[in-house]
Write an enzyme that holds these catalytic residues in place. Structure first.
Site, PDB file in Angstrom:
ATOM      1  CD  GLU A   7      15.958 -24.443 -74.568  1.00 21.70           C
ATOM      2  OE1 GLU A   7      16.685 -24.660 -73.752  1.00 21.70           O
ATOM      3  OE2 GLU A   7      14.840 -25.316 -74.651  1.00 21.70           O
ATOM      4  CE1 TYR A  25      20.082 -27.542 -72.847  1.00 21.13           C
ATOM      5  CE2 TYR A  25      19.657 -25.195 -73.228  1.00 21.13           C
ATOM      6  CZ  TYR A  25      19.179 -26.412 -72.918  1.00 21.13           C
ATOM      7  OH  TYR A  25      17.963 -26.597 -72.738  1.00 21.13           O
ATOM      8  CG  ASP A  74      19.884 -28.660 -68.995  1.00 17.65           C
ATOM      9  OD1 ASP A  74      19.993 -29.788 -68.737  1.00 17.65           O
ATOM     10  OD2 ASP A  74      18.944 -27.733 -69.021  1.00 17.65           O
TER      11      ASP A  74
END
Ligand code: SF4
Length: 357
Positions: free
Chosen positions: A41, A124, A142
Site C-alpha cells: 500500500e 488511507y 484514495d
C-alpha cells in the site's frame, strides 16, 4: 445524502461478484500478511501497479519479515526504492516497522489508534491495512475511490479539497458491507484502476452501471470535479559532474527537504539568469577547483509534484585534487556508482553522462 437513495446491497453484491471473478493476481494478494499489505500500500501511493510489482518482489525477497526490514541499514532500504520516487515513503516505512518491532512485538497493530500513530501511516493506509489484512470495516479512500464515488453518486464536491475526503469516508462507511470489508475496499480500488479510469471510463463493462448516476446522466467524463492545482514552480538548477582521476564526486543531500538524505551530484538551485560559463567559473573559484570545464553541457527538465527543475548539467574535470570537499561528499569509482541510491532526477543526469545505461 444522495447515496441513501441508491440500492446499497445491490451495489455491494455487484461489486464483490465482479471483483471475485476479475481481480488481478498481484504478489501481495497471494498471502494474507499485514506486512505485505503495508509495504504494497505504501509503494502503491502515487504509483501504478505495474511499476510496483518488481519493486515489491525485490523488497520482500530482501526483507521477508518486519524483523529483516527493521534491522536493515537505511541506505539499503532507499537503494531498493531507487526509481520509485517519493523517497520519504521508504524512510517512513522503515521507521514504522522499527516501531512495530520495538513496541508491538513484531505484529503490525490491528487497532486504528495504534496503527495510525506509526510513522507515515495516514488514514488511507490505516484503512487499507485494517480492512485488507484484518478484515475490519474501515474506509480506505484514495484518489481512485473518490473518483468512483463521485461518479456513482454524482457528487460534485472538489476532490482536491481535504474536506471532500472526509465526506467520501462517510460514504464508504455507509457502503462497506460487514461481511467482506477488505474485498470490498479492494474492489473499489480495482474498479477505479481498471474500469472507472480517469479519462476513459468503460461504463458498458462496469458492474455497477445500473446504479451509477454519472452514467445515467451522461456525466462520467465530467465527474469528478477536481480544481487544477497550481503548475509546479519553475526553478533553474545547475548540476555539476565533478571528476578527478576518473572518480566522480557525489554528495549526500541535506537531512530534510526535497530528496532528503539521497545521493546526488553537487547542485545549486534558484540560479540567477546569467551566462552558464560565468556561473561555473564562480562555482570553481568558491570551491578552490583548478579545472577544465567541458563544452558538453546537458540540458534537461525534471518535474516533481510542486517543482519543475530546469537543469543545466556541466562536467568539470579537475586538474588537481581540491583542498577541501563539500560536506557529506565522497569520490566514487565509476563501477561503484550503482551501489548508491540516487533519485530519478540524478539517475537521468548519470545516464546523460554515460555512467548508466
Ligand atoms: S458506470 Fe461508468 S462512471 Fe459509473 S462507476 Fe461504472 S465506469 Fe464509472
Amino acid at each position: 445524502m444522495e447515496i441513501i437513495q441508491q440500492d446499497i446491497p445491490h451495489i455491494q453484491n455487484s461489486l464483490l461478484g465482479w471483483y471475485n471473478a476479475n481481480k488481478r493476481d498481484l504478489p501481495w494478494r497471494r498471502h494474507s500478511n499485514a506486512y505485505y499489505t503495508l509495504v504494497s500500500e505504501i509503494m502503491l501511493q502515487q504509483t501504478k501497479v505495474a511499476t510496483v510489482i518488481p519493486y515489491f518482489e525485490r523488497f520482500i525477497s530482501r526483507f521477508p519479515t518486519v524483523y529483516d526490514l527493521a534491522a536493515a541499514n537505511d541506505d539499503e532500504v532507499v537503494k531498493l526504492w531507487e526509481g520509485l520516487g517519493y523517497y520519504s515513503r521508504a524512510r517512513n516505512l522503515h521507521a514504522a516497522v522499527k516501531e512495530v518491532v520495538a513496541i508491538y512485538g513484531g505484529q503490525i497493530p490491528n487497532r486504528k489508534t495504534e496503527i495510525s500513530k506509526l510513522k507515515g501511516i495516514g488514514p488511507y493506509t490505516t484503512g487499507a491495512v485494517l480492512s485488507i489484512a484484518y478484515n475490519q470495516k474501515v474506509p480506505a479512500v484514495d484518489g481512485n475511490v473518490m473518483r468512483v464515488f463521485s461518479r456513482i453518486f454524482a457528487l460534485e464536491d472538489d476532490i482536491a479539497k481535504p474536506a471532500t475526503r472526509k465526506k467520501m469516508e462517510e460514504v464508504a462507511e455507509l457502503l462497506i458491507p460487514d461481511h467482506s470489508p477488505g474485498d470490498f475496499n479492494q474492489a473499489l480500488m480495482e474498479l477505479g484502476a481498471t474500469v472507472c479510469t480517469p479519462k476513459s471510463p468503460q461504463c458498458l463493462f462496469c458492474p455497477v452501471n445500473d446504479s451509477c448516476l454519472a452514467y445515467e446522466k451522461g456525466l462520467e467524463k465530467v465527474l469528478p470535479i477536481k480544481k487544477k492545482a497550481r503548475a509546479p514552480e519553475k526553478i533553474s538548477i545547475m548540476m555539476y559532474a565533478v571528476t578527478f582521476n576518473r572518480k566522480l564526486l557525489v554528495v549526500k543531500r541535506p537531512a530534510s527537504g526535497l530528496l532528503a538524505n539521497m545521493w546526488s551530484l553537487p547542485t545549486e538551485d534558484r540560479m540567477e539568469e546569467m551566462p552558464h560559463l560565468q556561473q561555473v567559473e564562480e562555482y570553481c573559484e568558491i570551491n578552490g577547483y583548478s579545472a577544465k570545464i567541458s563544452k558538453d553541457i546537458y540540458y534537461f527538465d525534471h518535474i516533481f509534484s510542486h517543482r519543475h527543475w530546469k537543469i543545466v548539467l556541466i562536467p568539470i574535470e579537475l586538474d588537481q585534487p581540491p583542498e577541501f570537499l563539500p560536506k557529506r561528499s565522497i569520490w566514487v569509482e565509476q563501477h561503484a556508482i550503482s551501489d548508491f541510491a540516487f533519485p530519478k532526477v540524478y539517475l537521468k543526469a548519470l545516464e546523460q553522462l554515460g555512467y548508466r545505461n
